[in-house]
Write an enzyme that holds these catalytic residues in place. Sequence first.
Site, mmCIF file in Angstrom:
data_model
loop_
_atom_site.group_PDB
_atom_site.id
_atom_site.type_symbol
_atom_site.label_atom_id
_atom_site.label_comp_id
_atom_site.label_asym_id
_atom_site.label_seq_id
_atom_site.Cartn_x
_atom_site.Cartn_y
_atom_site.Cartn_z
ATOM 1 N N GLU A 41 5.229 -5.103 0.383
ATOM 2 C CA GLU A 41 5.224 -3.727 -0.153
ATOM 3 C C GLU A 41 6.349 -3.432 -1.152
ATOM 4 O O GLU A 41 7.095 -2.471 -1.000
ATOM 5 C CB GLU A 41 5.273 -2.733 1.016
ATOM 6 C CG GLU A 41 4.110 -2.910 1.977
ATOM 7 C CD GLU A 41 4.168 -1.999 3.210
ATOM 8 O OE1 GLU A 41 5.148 -1.249 3.355
ATOM 9 O OE2 GLU A 41 3.228 -2.056 4.012
ATOM 10 N N GLU A 66 -4.536 -7.275 6.673
ATOM 11 C CA GLU A 66 -4.286 -6.294 7.758
ATOM 12 C C GLU A 66 -5.466 -5.334 7.887
ATOM 13 O O GLU A 66 -5.298 -4.118 8.014
ATOM 14 C CB GLU A 66 -2.995 -5.500 7.481
ATOM 15 C CG GLU A 66 -1.787 -6.385 7.280
ATOM 16 C CD GLU A 66 -0.478 -5.626 7.102
ATOM 17 O OE1 GLU A 66 -0.433 -4.399 7.367
ATOM 18 O OE2 GLU A 66 0.504 -6.262 6.685
HETATM 19 C C1 XIL Z 1 2.934 -1.629 11.750
HETATM 20 C C2 XIL Z 1 2.706 -2.001 13.208
HETATM 21 O O1 XIL Z 1 1.343 -2.160 13.432
HETATM 22 C C3 XIL Z 1 3.292 -0.933 14.114
HETATM 23 O O2 XIL Z 1 3.246 -1.354 15.466
HETATM 24 C C4 XIL Z 1 4.734 -0.625 13.720
HETATM 25 O O3 XIL Z 1 5.205 0.470 14.483
HETATM 26 C C5 XIL Z 1 4.859 -0.310 12.245
HETATM 27 O O4 XIL Z 1 4.293 -1.370 11.491
HETATM 28 N N1 XIL Z 1 1.862 -2.569 6.858
HETATM 29 C C6 XIL Z 1 2.475 -3.677 7.377
HETATM 30 C C7 XIL Z 1 2.599 -3.823 8.849
HETATM 31 O O5 XIL Z 1 2.817 -4.602 6.625
HETATM 32 O O6 XIL Z 1 3.755 -4.530 9.201
HETATM 33 C C8 XIL Z 1 2.554 -2.484 9.544
HETATM 34 O O7 XIL Z 1 2.535 -2.717 10.941
HETATM 35 C C9 XIL Z 1 1.380 -1.667 9.091
HETATM 36 C C10 XIL Z 1 1.427 -1.402 7.613
#
Ligand code: XIL
Length: 376
Positions: A159, A264
Amino acid sequence: MRAPLSRRPVLWATILMAATAWAQQPGSLKQAYQGDFYVGAAMNAAEITGQDQQNDAILLEQFNSISPENALKWAIVNPEPGQYNWGLADQYVAFGVEHHMWIVGHNLVWHNQVPAWVFRDKGGKLLTRAALLARLKEHIFTEVGRYKGKIQSWDVVNEALNEDGTPRQSLWYRIIGPDYIAKAFEYAHEADPQAQLTYNDYNLASAAKLAGVIRLVKELKAEGVPIDCVGMQNHDHLDSPTAGQEDAAIRAIAATGVKVAISELDINILPWPGTGNTADVSIHMASSPKWNPWPHGLPQDVQKKLTEQYAALFGVFYKDRADISRVTFWGVTNAQSWLNDWPIPGRTNYPLLFDREGKPAPAYYAVLQAAGQTAK
Ligand code: XIL
């Protein structure tokens, strides 16, 4: 005496029919997309430690790749200077090794879930460029080095772009300068030359951000930086991205000469006051019943839209499979999805292919069916 097997036509007919049915309807996601791309899921702590046996069984039956939802993030692994907590991370990697899965490391450089001390000296002053680069190198060498040859793919930088495609003004950027990204990839490559190295971000099917990621990848490649893959997070919605937008984004990224990982995937079906496909984990909003309309089950029409959106996206993934290395869901069942608590806590969301009891949702069958819909 009974007739030999070959002379028992009824038995053979039964076996043949079963085999044909099996071949026509593959029994799992990983089988349906065998030879196309890995199908993965993010694991939480209960799944990694074996406490959640229901979800571990689903993981083993359906998926051939895993990602750590939080276990490998800087704040978990290295919360204090010089203190490394490897317990959960080691168990995560051992799970993947034992079951011969494609193991993803997530992530090395991010502006979230990184402790504040990382950017400061003992007196609390912001580090110099040289000092922060040294800290970054040590972190990457320690973490990537520990799992060398076991973690096959690392999300090196997470990001780093704003929604308009410009560089995010994170402390990484402000202290080191724009080349912190190149440096992170170089350190990771040095630490494990075999690992696939990925730049990972959300909302990449939107035009401005897509242009930004393409610019970034082209620059990195022109400088000879070892980047292999772009991870499109795909924290999606029922109407966004469209199949056309997703397809165009995958093809534009792949045209720069890297692989694409859908890293994701989930589909947020709940309303919220924001706009756009953001996955900015720092957004928090107050809970209220009006933002949690379906605590006891999903209405048929929404279920149908969810199924259609999954079918449309997997139609694209299957068509573009030559450019895609994996499709990873951000969780196993709806019960544990982070979207129950982000950006509004305590909601009942339905973003994944398995329901709260671990049973396949209608979208699961649509995803199975999308495999093989176009000629191989
Ligand atoms: C999220 C997790 O799923 C949660 O448990 C945590 O509290 C915050 O992070 N983008 C990403 C992930 O790259 O690492 C994130 O994961 C969701 C958004």
